[in-house]
Design a protein around this motif. Structure first.
Motif, mmCIF file in Angstrom:
data_model
loop_
_atom_site.group_PDB
_atom_site.id
_atom_site.type_symbol
_atom_site.label_atom_id
_atom_site.label_comp_id
_atom_site.label_asym_id
_atom_site.label_seq_id
_atom_site.Cartn_x
_atom_site.Cartn_y
_atom_site.Cartn_z
ATOM 1 N N LEU A 142 0.638 2.794 3.046
ATOM 2 C CA LEU A 142 1.500 2.496 4.190
ATOM 3 C C LEU A 142 2.556 1.504 3.718
ATOM 4 C CD1 LEU A 142 -1.315 2.110 6.857
ATOM 5 C CD2 LEU A 142 0.051 4.152 6.345
ATOM 6 N N ILE A 143 3.813 1.960 3.702
ATOM 7 C CA ILE A 143 4.896 1.189 3.092
ATOM 8 C C ILE A 143 5.885 0.749 4.170
ATOM 9 C CG2 ILE A 143 6.741 1.217 1.377
ATOM 10 C CD1 ILE A 143 5.188 3.345 -0.141
ATOM 11 N N PHE A 144 6.211 -0.558 4.173
ATOM 12 C CA PHE A 144 7.140 -1.146 5.126
ATOM 13 C C PHE A 144 8.330 -1.682 4.334
ATOM 14 C CE2 PHE A 144 2.787 -1.415 6.490
ATOM 15 C CZ PHE A 144 2.827 -0.886 7.776
ATOM 16 N N SER A 145 9.464 -1.029 4.489
ATOM 17 C CA SER A 145 10.662 -1.386 3.731
ATOM 18 C C SER A 145 11.638 -2.118 4.640
ATOM 19 C CB SER A 145 11.321 -0.127 3.153
ATOM 20 O OG SER A 145 10.428 0.555 2.279
ATOM 21 N N PHE A 146 11.976 -3.355 4.264
ATOM 22 C CA PHE A 146 12.892 -4.180 5.044
ATOM 23 C C PHE A 146 14.311 -4.039 4.501
ATOM 24 C CE2 PHE A 146 8.721 -6.023 5.569
ATOM 25 C CZ PHE A 146 8.683 -6.370 6.913
ATOM 26 N N SER A 163 11.586 -0.008 8.053
ATOM 27 C CA SER A 163 11.266 1.417 8.127
ATOM 28 C C SER A 163 9.895 1.643 7.534
ATOM 29 C CB SER A 163 12.314 2.258 7.381
ATOM 30 O OG SER A 163 12.371 1.894 6.013
ATOM 31 N N MET A 164 9.247 2.722 7.949
ATOM 32 C CA MET A 164 7.912 3.049 7.456
ATOM 33 C C MET A 164 7.943 4.420 6.788
ATOM 34 S SD MET A 164 5.462 1.618 10.543
ATOM 35 C CE MET A 164 5.731 3.056 11.577
ATOM 36 N N ASN A 165 7.018 4.636 5.868
ATOM 37 C CA ASN A 165 6.977 5.925 5.156
ATOM 38 C C ASN A 165 6.125 6.960 5.880
ATOM 39 O OD1 ASN A 165 4.510 4.596 4.576
ATOM 40 N ND2 ASN A 165 4.261 5.763 2.672
ATOM 41 N N VAL A 166 5.707 6.657 7.099
ATOM 42 C CA VAL A 166 4.932 7.610 7.901
ATOM 43 C C VAL A 166 5.601 7.738 9.264
ATOM 44 C CG1 VAL A 166 2.730 7.209 6.745
ATOM 45 C CG2 VAL A 166 3.387 5.757 8.678
ATOM 46 N N SER A 167 5.354 8.856 9.937
ATOM 47 C CA SER A 167 5.923 9.082 11.260
ATOM 48 C C SER A 167 4.819 9.398 12.258
ATOM 49 C CB SER A 167 6.942 10.223 11.222
ATOM 50 O OG SER A 167 6.345 11.407 10.724
ATOM 51 N N ASP A 168 5.124 9.209 13.525
ATOM 52 C CA ASP A 168 4.133 9.403 14.570
ATOM 53 C C ASP A 168 3.682 10.861 14.630
ATOM 54 O OD1 ASP A 168 2.602 8.332 16.744
ATOM 55 O OD2 ASP A 168 3.941 9.392 18.120
ATOM 56 N N GLN A 191 9.717 -5.145 0.241
ATOM 57 C CA GLN A 191 8.799 -4.014 0.418
ATOM 58 C C GLN A 191 7.346 -4.482 0.453
ATOM 59 O OE1 GLN A 191 7.918 -0.738 -2.615
ATOM 60 N NE2 GLN A 191 9.294 0.343 -1.192
ATOM 61 N N LEU A 192 6.708 -4.258 1.612
ATOM 62 C CA LEU A 192 5.310 -4.605 1.840
ATOM 63 C C LEU A 192 4.497 -3.319 1.895
ATOM 64 C CD1 LEU A 192 3.035 -6.590 2.699
ATOM 65 C CD2 LEU A 192 3.843 -6.313 5.057
ATOM 66 N N ILE A 193 3.384 -3.283 1.164
ATOM 67 C CA ILE A 193 2.565 -2.071 1.082
ATOM 68 C C ILE A 193 1.119 -2.403 1.415
ATOM 69 C CG2 ILE A 193 1.826 -0.137 -0.380
ATOM 70 C CD1 ILE A 193 4.232 -0.661 -2.152
ATOM 71 N N TRP A 194 0.504 -1.546 2.221
ATOM 72 C CA TRP A 194 -0.936 -1.644 2.512
ATOM 73 C C TRP A 194 -1.592 -0.369 2.012
ATOM 74 C CZ3 TRP A 194 -5.061 0.712 4.786
ATOM 75 C CH2 TRP A 194 -6.143 -0.077 5.192
ATOM 76 N N ARG A 195 -2.686 -0.512 1.282
ATOM 77 C CA ARG A 195 -3.448 0.668 0.832
ATOM 78 C C ARG A 195 -4.930 0.418 1.040
ATOM 79 N NH1 ARG A 195 -5.157 0.466 -5.475
ATOM 80 N NH2 ARG A 195 -7.143 0.879 -4.424
ATOM 81 N N PRO A 196 -5.688 1.489 1.250
ATOM 82 C CA PRO A 196 -7.142 1.311 1.370
ATOM 83 C C PRO A 196 -7.751 1.018 0.000
ATOM 84 C CG PRO A 196 -6.564 3.640 1.486
ATOM 85 C CD PRO A 196 -5.276 2.886 1.449
ATOM 86 N N GLY A 253 1.019 12.245 0.649
ATOM 87 C CA GLY A 253 -0.206 11.461 0.537
ATOM 88 C C GLY A 253 -1.275 12.121 -0.320
ATOM 89 N N ASP A 254 -1.080 13.405 -0.689
ATOM 90 C CA ASP A 254 -2.021 14.046 -1.613
ATOM 91 C C ASP A 254 -1.911 13.393 -2.988
ATOM 92 O OD1 ASP A 254 -2.906 15.748 0.341
ATOM 93 O OD2 ASP A 254 -1.787 17.498 -0.368
ATOM 94 N N VAL A 255 -2.908 13.608 -3.798
ATOM 95 C CA VAL A 255 -3.001 12.935 -5.093
ATOM 96 C C VAL A 255 -2.828 13.944 -6.228
ATOM 97 C CG1 VAL A 255 -4.489 11.559 -6.600
ATOM 98 C CG2 VAL A 255 -4.520 11.178 -4.121
ATOM 99 N N VAL A 256 -1.975 13.588 -7.191
ATOM 100 C CA VAL A 256 -1.783 14.402 -8.395
ATOM 101 C C VAL A 256 -1.967 13.493 -9.605
ATOM 102 C CG1 VAL A 256 -0.209 15.835 -9.735
ATOM 103 C CG2 VAL A 256 -0.179 15.962 -7.234
ATOM 104 N N THR A 257 -2.940 13.788 -10.435
ATOM 105 C CA THR A 257 -3.205 13.002 -11.640
ATOM 106 C C THR A 257 -2.752 13.782 -12.866
ATOM 107 O OG1 THR A 257 -5.088 11.837 -10.658
ATOM 108 C CG2 THR A 257 -4.985 11.926 -13.053
ATOM 109 N N VAL A 258 -1.974 13.118 -13.720
ATOM 110 C CA VAL A 258 -1.489 13.707 -14.970
ATOM 111 C C VAL A 258 -2.196 13.012 -16.122
ATOM 112 C CG1 VAL A 258 0.511 13.968 -16.488
ATOM 113 C CG2 VAL A 258 0.760 14.332 -14.019
#
Length: 398
Positions: A162-166, A147-152, A199-204, A364-369
């Motif tokens: 981008l997270i790929f959960s097996f 499954s992916m954490n994003v949708s078309d 769990q495989l993750i790709w990030r920029p 996908g927005d960023v919140v810094t504490v």
């Protein structure tokens, strides 16, 4: 004088004879229309040769990956006919290449199935040549879904990983990474990292550029992911990176500054976690947004009927971590917002401010504490990939 005159005629006869003989010899070296000449040797005659065929799968092969492309290639000729057919007559889609030199299958095969590839080619001699190969595809010992954490068609924030959960552990990580294809416009540098074996993750390398188009494919079907484990189904999505929305929540000033495309739009009063349950410091990524949500302490291990437990309905809630950190509307704490940290760890906002922020927010927005206490956000808690530097993200063995 008379002797010299008598010698002349005989000399001209000899010269004429020599010229005639030379002409004959020269004519003998001229090739006929049916011969080829070579400066390196004697004349040769062209021979029309038959075609030869190369099949990508050997006859009798077992364990063939269903995701692979099956091909028939002609050498010294062109393919005139080809087919790939299952034992029950199922015809696999395929086509001859425009130049006629090969046939390629165009769809994946089934697991544990037997197929016959038949191809015919014709060479320069006009003689048809046919080859045939019957083979069997792999039978999985185990199958896993992804499954992916994003949708078309989704629009996401600049911090989106981008997270790929097996559905099960993957032993051949390299095979899984090769099955995933990420295409971006414009080009974006990024890298994979495994947090767990499932769990495989790709990030920029850096936050996404707003407006970037991202195409994601997880082509796991028919691929051996290690120890006989195969994927059940492929996944794909195309998404767009939206505006750069970054919020900075400060536990000392008790305010949150909201920036859109690097311009601060609002400074909102907040109340974060009290000292006994401080909000972990770090950079979170928005995971999901909810209209009407029940905040339940039992979801992260604190019984509702305990002294620290609670079960509250809120109008607006945005998840920031697996452990239960949200920013959400909290009308009961408006009097503390802007001056005191009193929550169980969440970021409390007024109903109006929470609604305003959600209207501009997206996964996908960023919140810094920052300045919120002693606790620090774990990179594995939610989509908190920005807790790791690029050097840590790409470190060997990660």
């Amino acid at each position: 004088m008379g002797r010299r005159g008598g010698y002349g005629p005989r000399r001209w006869v000899r010269l004429a004879a020599m010229v005639t003989l030379g002409s004959v010899l020269g004519a003998g070296c001229t090739p006929t229309a049916n011969e080829e000449t070579s400066s390196d040797g004697p004349a040769t005659t062209a021979v029309a040769r038959p075609a030869s065929l190369i099949l990508s799968v050997a006859p009798g092969a077992h364990g063939v990956e269903p995701a692979g492309t099956v091909t028939a290639t002609a050498q010294g000729g062109t393919i005139t006919q080809a087919s790939l057919v299952g034992t029950r007559g199922t015809v696999v889609e395929g086509a001859i290449t425009p130049d006629g030199t090969a046939w390629r299958s165009a769809e994946p095969l089934g697991y544990g199935k037997t197929y016959t590839l038949t191809a015919t080619a014709r060479g320069a001699d006009g003689t048809p040549v046919t080859r045939r190969s019957t083979f069997t595809t792999a039978t999985p010992q185990r199958q896993v879904s992804v499954s992916m954490n994003v949708s078309d068609g989704q629009t996401v924030g600049v911090g989106m990983p981008l997270i790929f959960s097996f559905s099960g552990d993957i032993t051949d990580r390299s095979a899984a990474e090769q099955a995933v294809r990420i295409t971006t416009e414009p080009a974006t540098e990024g890298a994979f990292r495994w947090f767990d074996d499932d769990q495989l993750i790709w990030r920029p390398k850096e936050y996404w550029r707003p407006g970037t188009t991202v195409s994601v494919e997880a082509n796991v079907y028919g691929r051996d992911l290690g120890d006989g484990t195969y994927g059940t189904e492929d996944r794909a999505a195309t998404l767009t990176i939206g505006d750069k929305v970054v919020a900075i929540a400060d536990g000392e000033t008790h305010h949150m500054s909201v920036f859109v495309n690097d311009r601060r739009l609002r400074r909102l009063p907040i109340s974060m976690g009290k000292p006994s349950s401080s909000t972990p410091n770090g950079t979170y990524t928005v995971m999901s947004e909810h209209y009407g949500y029940t905040m339940d302490s039992s979801t992260y291990g604190v019984p509702v009927d305990s002294g620290a437990g609670y079960r509250l309905w809120v109008e607006y809630a945005v998840r920031l971590s697996y452990s239960g950190i949200f920013y959400h509307s909290a009308p009961w704490s408006v009097g503390y917002q802007g001056n005191t940290n009193t929550s169980h760890g969440c970021i409390n906002l007024s109903t109006e401010d929470a609604a305003w922020l959600m209207e501009r927010s997206q996964p996908g927005d960023v919140v810094t504490v920052r300045n919120a206490g002693e606790q620090v956000l774990e990179p594995t808690d939610g989509w908190s990939v920005w807790q790791l530097s690029w050097e840590e993200w790409t470190a060997a063995g990660a």
